[in-house]
Design a protein around this motif. Structure first.
Motif, PDB file in Angstrom:
ATOM      1  N   ASP A 253       0.841  -1.209   0.000  1.00 55.21           N
ATOM      2  CA  ASP A 253       0.000   0.000   0.000  1.00 55.21           C
ATOM      3  C   ASP A 253       0.871   1.251   0.000  1.00 55.21           C
ATOM      4  O   ASP A 253       0.585   2.226  -0.718  1.00 55.21           O
ATOM      5  CB  ASP A 253      -0.917   0.014   1.229  1.00 55.21           C
ATOM      6  CG  ASP A 253      -2.013  -1.030   1.164  1.00 55.21           C
ATOM      7  OD1 ASP A 253      -2.301  -1.533   0.064  1.00 55.21           O
ATOM      8  OD2 ASP A 253      -2.579  -1.346   2.235  1.00 55.21           O
ATOM      9  N   LEU A 254       1.923   1.232   0.819  1.00 55.53           N
ATOM     10  CA  LEU A 254       2.824   2.386   0.890  1.00 55.53           C
ATOM     11  C   LEU A 254       3.546   2.588  -0.436  1.00 55.53           C
ATOM     12  O   LEU A 254       3.715   3.728  -0.898  1.00 55.53           O
ATOM     13  CB  LEU A 254       3.830   2.183   2.018  1.00 55.53           C
ATOM     14  CG  LEU A 254       4.863   3.300   2.222  1.00 55.53           C
ATOM     15  CD1 LEU A 254       4.192   4.646   2.468  1.00 55.53           C
ATOM     16  CD2 LEU A 254       5.797   2.947   3.384  1.00 55.53           C
ATOM     17  N   ALA A 255       3.965   1.483  -1.059  1.00 62.05           N
ATOM     18  CA  ALA A 255       4.624   1.594  -2.370  1.00 62.05           C
ATOM     19  C   ALA A 255       3.674   2.228  -3.384  1.00 62.05           C
ATOM     20  O   ALA A 255       4.059   3.138  -4.131  1.00 62.05           O
ATOM     21  CB  ALA A 255       5.073   0.220  -2.848  1.00 62.05           C
ATOM     22  N   GLU A 256       2.418   1.773  -3.404  1.00 56.41           N
ATOM     23  CA  GLU A 256       1.438   2.330  -4.343  1.00 56.41           C
ATOM     24  C   GLU A 256       1.206   3.811  -4.067  1.00 56.41           C
ATOM     25  O   GLU A 256       1.098   4.616  -4.999  1.00 56.41           O
ATOM     26  CB  GLU A 256       0.124   1.560  -4.254  1.00 56.41           C
ATOM     27  CG  GLU A 256      -1.016   2.154  -5.066  1.00 56.41           C
ATOM     28  CD  GLU A 256      -0.689   2.333  -6.541  1.00 56.41           C
ATOM     29  OE1 GLU A 256      -1.189   3.313  -7.137  1.00 56.41           O
ATOM     30  OE2 GLU A 256       0.047   1.500  -7.103  1.00 56.41           O
ATOM     31  N   GLU A 257       1.152   4.179  -2.798  1.00 56.80           N
ATOM     32  CA  GLU A 257       0.980   5.590  -2.440  1.00 56.80           C
ATOM     33  C   GLU A 257       2.137   6.428  -2.976  1.00 56.80           C
ATOM     34  O   GLU A 257       1.930   7.535  -3.508  1.00 56.80           O
ATOM     35  CB  GLU A 257       0.893   5.713  -0.917  1.00 56.80           C
ATOM     36  CG  GLU A 257       0.741   7.129  -0.397  1.00 56.80           C
ATOM     37  CD  GLU A 257       0.701   7.167   1.122  1.00 56.80           C
ATOM     38  OE1 GLU A 257       1.342   8.077   1.700  1.00 56.80           O
ATOM     39  OE2 GLU A 257       0.055   6.294   1.731  1.00 56.80           O
ATOM     40  N   ARG A 258       3.343   5.908  -2.869  1.00 58.52           N
ATOM     41  CA  ARG A 258       4.505   6.651  -3.357  1.00 58.52           C
ATOM     42  C   ARG A 258       4.552   6.682  -4.882  1.00 58.52           C
ATOM     43  O   ARG A 258       4.889   7.719  -5.476  1.00 58.52           O
ATOM     44  CB  ARG A 258       5.787   6.049  -2.767  1.00 58.52           C
ATOM     45  CG  ARG A 258       5.885   6.327  -1.275  1.00 58.52           C
ATOM     46  CD  ARG A 258       7.110   5.744  -0.607  1.00 58.52           C
ATOM     47  NE  ARG A 258       7.146   6.166   0.797  1.00 58.52           N
ATOM     48  CZ  ARG A 258       8.055   5.773   1.671  1.00 58.52           C
ATOM     49  NH1 ARG A 258       9.038   4.952   1.288  1.00 58.52           N
ATOM     50  NH2 ARG A 258       8.010   6.209   2.911  1.00 58.52           N
ATOM     51  N   PHE A 259       4.201   5.574  -5.517  1.00 56.86           N
ATOM     52  CA  PHE A 259       4.155   5.573  -6.981  1.00 56.86           C
ATOM     53  C   PHE A 259       3.129   6.583  -7.483  1.00 56.86           C
ATOM     54  O   PHE A 259       3.352   7.295  -8.457  1.00 56.86           O
ATOM     55  CB  PHE A 259       3.804   4.180  -7.505  1.00 56.86           C
ATOM     56  CG  PHE A 259       4.838   3.122  -7.191  1.00 56.86           C
ATOM     57  CD1 PHE A 259       6.180   3.435  -7.092  1.00 56.86           C
ATOM     58  CD2 PHE A 259       4.458   1.802  -6.998  1.00 56.86           C
ATOM     59  CE1 PHE A 259       7.131   2.469  -6.799  1.00 56.86           C
ATOM     60  CE2 PHE A 259       5.389   0.825  -6.716  1.00 56.86           C
ATOM     61  CZ  PHE A 259       6.731   1.153  -6.605  1.00 56.86           C
ATOM     62  N   SER A 260       1.973   6.629  -6.805  1.00 55.46           N
ATOM     63  CA  SER A 260       0.937   7.566  -7.198  1.00 55.46           C
ATOM     64  C   SER A 260       1.419   9.004  -7.053  1.00 55.46           C
ATOM     65  O   SER A 260       1.168   9.853  -7.927  1.00 55.46           O
ATOM     66  CB  SER A 260      -0.322   7.341  -6.356  1.00 55.46           C
ATOM     67  OG  SER A 260      -1.325   8.302  -6.674  1.00 55.46           O
ATOM     68  N   GLY A 261       2.099   9.281  -5.947  1.00 62.46           N
ATOM     69  CA  GLY A 261       2.608  10.639  -5.746  1.00 62.46           C
ATOM     70  C   GLY A 261       3.608  11.041  -6.802  1.00 62.46           C
ATOM     71  O   GLY A 261       3.663  12.216  -7.196  1.00 62.46           O
ATOM     72  N   ILE A 262       4.371  10.100  -7.294  1.00 61.99           N
ATOM     73  CA  ILE A 262       5.384  10.382  -8.313  1.00 61.99           C
ATOM     74  C   ILE A 262       4.765  10.499  -9.702  1.00 61.99           C
ATOM     75  O   ILE A 262       5.073  11.410 -10.462  1.00 61.99           O
ATOM     76  CB  ILE A 262       6.465   9.280  -8.307  1.00 61.99           C
ATOM     77  CG1 ILE A 262       7.258   9.323  -6.997  1.00 61.99           C
ATOM     78  CG2 ILE A 262       7.409   9.436  -9.511  1.00 61.99           C
ATOM     79  CD1 ILE A 262       8.107   8.081  -6.759  1.00 61.99           C
TER      80      ILE A 262
END
Length: 269
Positions: A253-262
């Motif tokens: 979930d955290l990885a997806e959140e960071r990918f989305s932010g990028i």
């Protein structure tokens, strides 16, 4: 070097930032204290081999060995893995992909560089490998895996093979081929999923530690793998406790959140 008494509870990227490679090495030593002397000797031999093979490799601001240490420590501490073969394979998971010729004993002296995997990680090795064609690369890979089997057993070699990228078709998208290989290879190797998701966590959740245009290319490469790993880890034959799987899901979930932010909300300049 003196380390704080709470080193064993510190997040690994905090250890990396504050204490560097010596801190991660000490954390590794703390984690393997639970094993008997023979097991510790085997784990130390794998670490020494990884350190030798990757001695000239760097990831932006850090030695490449830091990544390998975090992958192994994460499995022991967060995933509760006590299977020696899996931890050894975690330490050596990039050895065949990055330095097959040196591992196989086909070159002398310092490593000539990875065979065909420039730039796949946030700042992995970037030199061209000593083998140019897929046949030569395949020969080196097979020989390197044979060395691992002889030194650490056939199961370690099989696990490393499962997380080693093949030669890519230059006529197709490299990242698409990488994702296809991950899904197919991990489908048949449950313990390799554990190694690879620790590797993915270091690269994916850790994407914010990359710099420059590589941040965007890595986020685009890794983002489609989030649902793939979620499905693989959720499988009944993935040998992890429910609480560990829940922890991994939170990391995804955290990885997806960071990918989305990028990728979805890029900062305009």
């Amino acid at each position: 070097m003196d380390f704080p008494p709470y080193l064993a509870t510190m997040p690994m990227h905090a250890i990396t930032e504050i204490h560097g490679e010596p801190g991660l090495l000490e954390r590794f030593r703390l984690e393997i204290r639970a094993f008997d002397s023979d097991a510790r000797a085997r784990l130390t031999a794998a670490l020494d081999l990884a350190a030798e093979l990757h001695r000239d490799d760097r990831r932006v601001r850090e030695p490449y060995l830091n990544h390998l240490l975090r992958v192994a420590i994460r499995m022991m501490h967060h995933y509760q893995v006590c299977d020696l073969d899996v931890i050894v394979a975690g330490l050596l998971h990039d050895a065949v992909e990055d330095h097959p010729a040196e591992l196989a004993g086909l070159t002398e002296g310092h490593p000539a560089g990875p065979a065909g995997r420039a730039g796949d990680h946030p700042a992995g090795p970037t030199a061209d490998g000593p083998t140019a064609g897929p046949v030569a690369a395949g020969d080196c890979t097979a020989a390197a895996l044979a060395v691992l089997a002889a030194r650490f057993g056939p199961r370690v070699a099989r696990l490393v093979a499962a997380v080693t990228n093949p030669a890519y078709d230059p006529g197709r998208d490299r990242h698409a081929q990488y994702r296809e290989h991950v899904a197919a290879s991990l489908d048949r190797e449950p313990w390799a999923r554990v190694i690879k998701v620790s590797d993915f966590t270091d690269n994916g959740v850790g994407v914010i530690h990359a710099v420059g245009p590589k941040v965007f290319s890595l986020a685009a490469k890794y983002r489609p793998l989030v649902p793939v790993f979620r499905e693989l880890i959720a499988r009944p034959d993935t040998p992890l406790a429910p609480a560990v799987k829940a922890h991994i899901f939170s990391q995804l979930d955290l990885a997806e959140e960071r990918f989305s932010g990028i990728l979805d909300h890029p900062v305009s300049t």
